[in-house]
Design a protein around this motif. Sequence first.
Motif, short mmCIF file in Angstrom:
data_model
loop_
_atom_site.label_atom_id
_atom_site.label_comp_id
_atom_site.label_asym_id
_atom_site.label_seq_id
_atom_site.Cartn_x
_atom_site.Cartn_y
_atom_site.Cartn_z
N LYS A 290 0.97 -1.19 -0.08
CA LYS A 290 0.36 0.09 0.36
C LYS A 290 1.17 0.97 0.15
CE LYS A 290 -3.42 -2.74 0.95
NZ LYS A 290 -4.85 -2.51 0.13
N THR A 291 2.18 0.90 0.57
CA THR A 291 2.38 2.65 1.54
C THR A 291 4.22 2.09 0.70
OG1 THR A 291 2.82 1.55 3.20
CG2 THR A 291 1.07 3.34 2.39
N PRO A 292 4.80 1.72 -0.59
CA PRO A 292 6.00 0.97 -0.42
C PRO A 292 6.88 2.64 -0.55
CG PRO A 292 4.48 1.60 -2.97
CD PRO A 292 3.95 2.02 -1.96
N GLN A 293 6.53 3.25 -0.36
CA GLN A 293 7.43 4.56 -0.03
C GLN A 293 8.40 4.98 1.44
OE1 GLN A 293 4.30 4.93 -0.57
NE2 GLN A 293 3.29 6.57 0.86
N LEU A 294 7.16 3.79 2.17
CA LEU A 294 7.42 4.16 3.30
C LEU A 294 8.57 2.49 3.57
CD1 LEU A 294 4.85 4.24 5.91
CD2 LEU A 294 5.78 5.80 5.20
N ALA A 295 9.40 2.21 3.01
CA ALA A 295 10.43 1.13 2.86
C ALA A 295 11.72 2.31 2.64
CB ALA A 295 9.93 0.56 1.70
N ALA A 296 11.81 3.31 2.27
CA ALA A 296 13.00 4.21 2.37
C ALA A 296 13.37 4.36 3.55
CB ALA A 296 12.88 5.18 1.24
N GLY A 297 12.77 4.13 4.14
CA GLY A 297 13.22 4.81 5.90
C GLY A 297 14.16 4.30 6.22
N ASP A 298 13.41 2.53 6.94
CA ASP A 298 14.13 2.32 7.56
C ASP A 298 15.43 0.22 6.64
OD1 ASP A 298 14.10 2.46 9.93
OD2 ASP A 298 11.28 1.66 9.83
N GLN A 299 15.12 1.65 5.24
CA GLN A 299 16.32 0.52 4.13
C GLN A 299 15.88 -0.92 4.05
OE1 GLN A 299 20.05 1.54 6.01
NE2 GLN A 299 20.04 3.90 4.75
N ILE A 300 14.63 -1.08 3.75
CA ILE A 300 14.00 -2.10 4.30
C ILE A 300 14.33 -2.77 3.06
CG2 ILE A 300 12.01 -4.04 4.16
CD1 ILE A 300 12.69 -2.41 6.85
N LEU A 301 14.76 -4.32 2.65
CA LEU A 301 15.24 -4.88 1.92
C LEU A 301 14.14 -6.32 1.57
CD1 LEU A 301 19.26 -5.41 2.31
CD2 LEU A 301 17.55 -4.25 0.77
N ALA A 302 13.53 -6.43 1.99
CA ALA A 302 13.14 -8.24 2.39
C ALA A 302 11.55 -8.18 3.18
CB ALA A 302 13.58 -9.10 1.99
N VAL A 303 10.73 -8.91 3.09
CA VAL A 303 9.61 -8.37 3.79
C VAL A 303 9.24 -9.61 3.64
CG1 VAL A 303 9.27 -6.07 3.62
CG2 VAL A 303 8.00 -7.63 2.30
N PRO A 304 8.83 -10.32 5.44
CA PRO A 304 8.74 -9.64 6.32
C PRO A 304 9.65 -9.23 7.36
CG PRO A 304 7.16 -11.33 6.90
CD PRO A 304 8.68 -11.38 5.46
N THR A 305 9.99 -7.72 7.33
CA THR A 305 11.17 -7.82 8.26
C THR A 305 10.51 -6.44 9.47
OG1 THR A 305 12.29 -6.63 6.92
CG2 THR A 305 13.20 -6.10 8.37
N LEU A 306 11.01 -7.30 10.52
CA LEU A 306 10.74 -6.15 11.83
C LEU A 306 12.00 -5.15 12.45
CD1 LEU A 306 9.26 -6.02 15.15
CD2 LEU A 306 10.65 -8.12 15.67
N VAL A 307 12.01 -3.78 12.68
CA VAL A 307 12.80 -3.09 13.11
C VAL A 307 12.24 -2.86 14.18
CG1 VAL A 307 13.70 -1.01 12.05
CG2 VAL A 307 13.32 -2.42 10.45
N ARG A 308 13.89 -3.01 15.25
CA ARG A 308 13.15 -2.34 16.87
C ARG A 308 13.99 -0.79 16.09
NH1 ARG A 308 17.42 -3.98 21.21
NH2 ARG A 308 18.49 -2.43 19.91
N ARG A 309 13.18 0.17 17.04
CA ARG A 309 13.25 1.45 16.22
C ARG A 309 13.72 2.15 18.03
NH1 ARG A 309 12.63 3.81 12.06
NH2 ARG A 309 12.35 5.63 13.50
N LEU A 310 13.68 1.69 18.24
CA LEU A 310 14.01 2.12 20.12
C LEU A 310 13.45 0.63 20.84
CD1 LEU A 310 11.80 5.07 21.22
CD2 LEU A 310 14.38 5.08 20.36
N PRO A 311 14.58 0.66 21.26
CA PRO A 311 15.63 0.94 22.22
C PRO A 311 16.82 1.67 21.04
CG PRO A 311 16.13 -0.88 23.57
CD PRO A 311 14.82 -0.71 22.76
#
Lengths: 508, 108
Positions: free
Chosen positions: B60-81
């Motif tokens: 739905k929103t591919p542009q959001l992949a750029a922020g966290d430099q996502i290469l493949a999905v599913p990917t879990l990102v721990r932003r904090l801590p």
Amino acid sequence: MPTTSPTKATLMAEVADLRARLEEAEETLSALRHGEVDALVIAGEAGPQVFTLQGLDAKTNRFRGEMLAQVSDAVIAVDNDDRIIYLNAAAERLYGFAASAALGRTQAEVYKTRWRHEGDQAAAAMALSVCGEWRGENVHVRHDGRELNVESGITVLREAAGQPTVMLAVIRDVTERKRHEDAVLVSEIRYRRLFEAAHDGILILDPATRKIVDANPFMTEMLGYPQDHLVGKELFEIGLLSDEAASQEMVRKLKRTNQVRYEDLPLESQGGRHQEVEVVANLYDENGQPVIQCNIRDITERKRSEEHVHLLMAEVNHRAKNMLAVVQAVATQTAKYGDPATFSSRLSERIEGLAAGQDLLVKNQWQGVEVADLVDLQLGHFKDLVGTRVLIDGPRAQLTAGAAQGIGMALHELATNAVKYGSLSNLDGRVHISWRVTAGATPVFSMSWLEEGGPLVAEPARTGFGRIIIGRLAGAAVSGTAETLFLEKGLTWTLNAAAENALTGVAR
Amino acid sequence: MNALASPTPLRQADATPAFELRLYVAGQTARSLAAFANLHRICETYLAGQYSIEVIDLTKTPQLAAGDQILAVPTLVRRLPEPIRKIIADLSNEARVLVGLDLQPARG
């Protein structure tokens, strides 16, 4: 040295970063190798592009996903913590929640469940636990408060080891259907009540077989048979029509005209009670099926009432003729015996007396007149003297219509005479009016009018019509005798008759 | 606004959570659903009340992949801590997820 430390630190950080990237790259490759990736993200000129990996499973899954997205029923999957892990487009529309907003929320955050009946919830939980599935209806309340009547099928999905992992619900909004069903139910209750409570007999017949398919309680009451005795029978078999040919003729006529009416049919109940009934049969269409509805009204009372009215009309006619004959006789006799100068006023007074008596009889529906009421009426002009100069004394006794007419006329004449010539013509005279009924093998009704204290009385030289009224006519009215004495102290009038000839309610 | 284009994070903590997690997926595939279910279970077990999960659907929103430099999905990102950490795949390997989230030291 101050300059070498940052450089070393920077280098170490870069190394750590590179290591992390390497690990990430290795992890990505490993995930790709192990088929753990759904899609790859490739940086392009227009921004990142997502390429899904079209393996056999992915295709199948996508096909399944698209199918679920297309179905009109809402599909929702929740995990063991009751959190939503899937919902299709229909569910998004039904609950007003986007999938991205609903995923991860508990089911209760998206909608609340209200059960229709006590025990439904426990039964559903039991079915899911024992059979792994449940189907039924309940109410889902959306987050905006809107209530949805839903029909759901819930299935417990289990992992290979048999542990439940997901509950999959397929939910259909049946609010409109429910509303329609409720309206139909209300209508059914309303019209069923009309059918059950009607005070006309109602029979529903199948035109093809001419047999009764339903009968209301009043019909069973009219006939004295239970409902199941009526169902399956033709009208002639319950005594409503003469024979099978009449039954066939009725249906034929109904098919031509849609309505058949029988004004006056005899009907006998099980107990032999004879009733007159009116039957109106209509041919209706019930959802494509023709039915005959017969309304059967018991008109026995109405017929009796009509006969009574006819009888009354004949009686009124007879009495009117009688009254005219009496008026004619009174007029003739008043003219014959009276002074021509006072003819008009005497006749008017006598007719008024007759009319007053008539009023009393009509008021009592020709059922008779209380003696006291008749005396009060005819002595109405002397109301102020009652208790002092006019003494009235007698038991309750009801005169027949004929006796009331004769005695009423006599009282009128006696009162007129008393005020003109007798004890009410001066300031001291008195009249004592009394009546009684003596007991015995043949009870006797006696009535008297005794005057005293008036001017001296002498027997008139000639017999006027008034004498005939208080004598012969009064006596004839009660099949008894009336005697008038002109005593010096005052006029006395006595009437004697067998009580059964003068009074109502005396055994003859 | 289209809710699908603006995902609503699933918050498990009233205040700013210690663990801010993002799960990038590509549609509602079996793997992404499994990833979400596994993540949710692990978080409830080890981080109850201290985490938030934001699900981002890149179809739905591919542009959001750029922020966290996502290469493949599913990917879990721990932003904090911090530092940011990523875990790829359906998160069915709980030990790997715990290591990835730095919740427990790797063994052997």
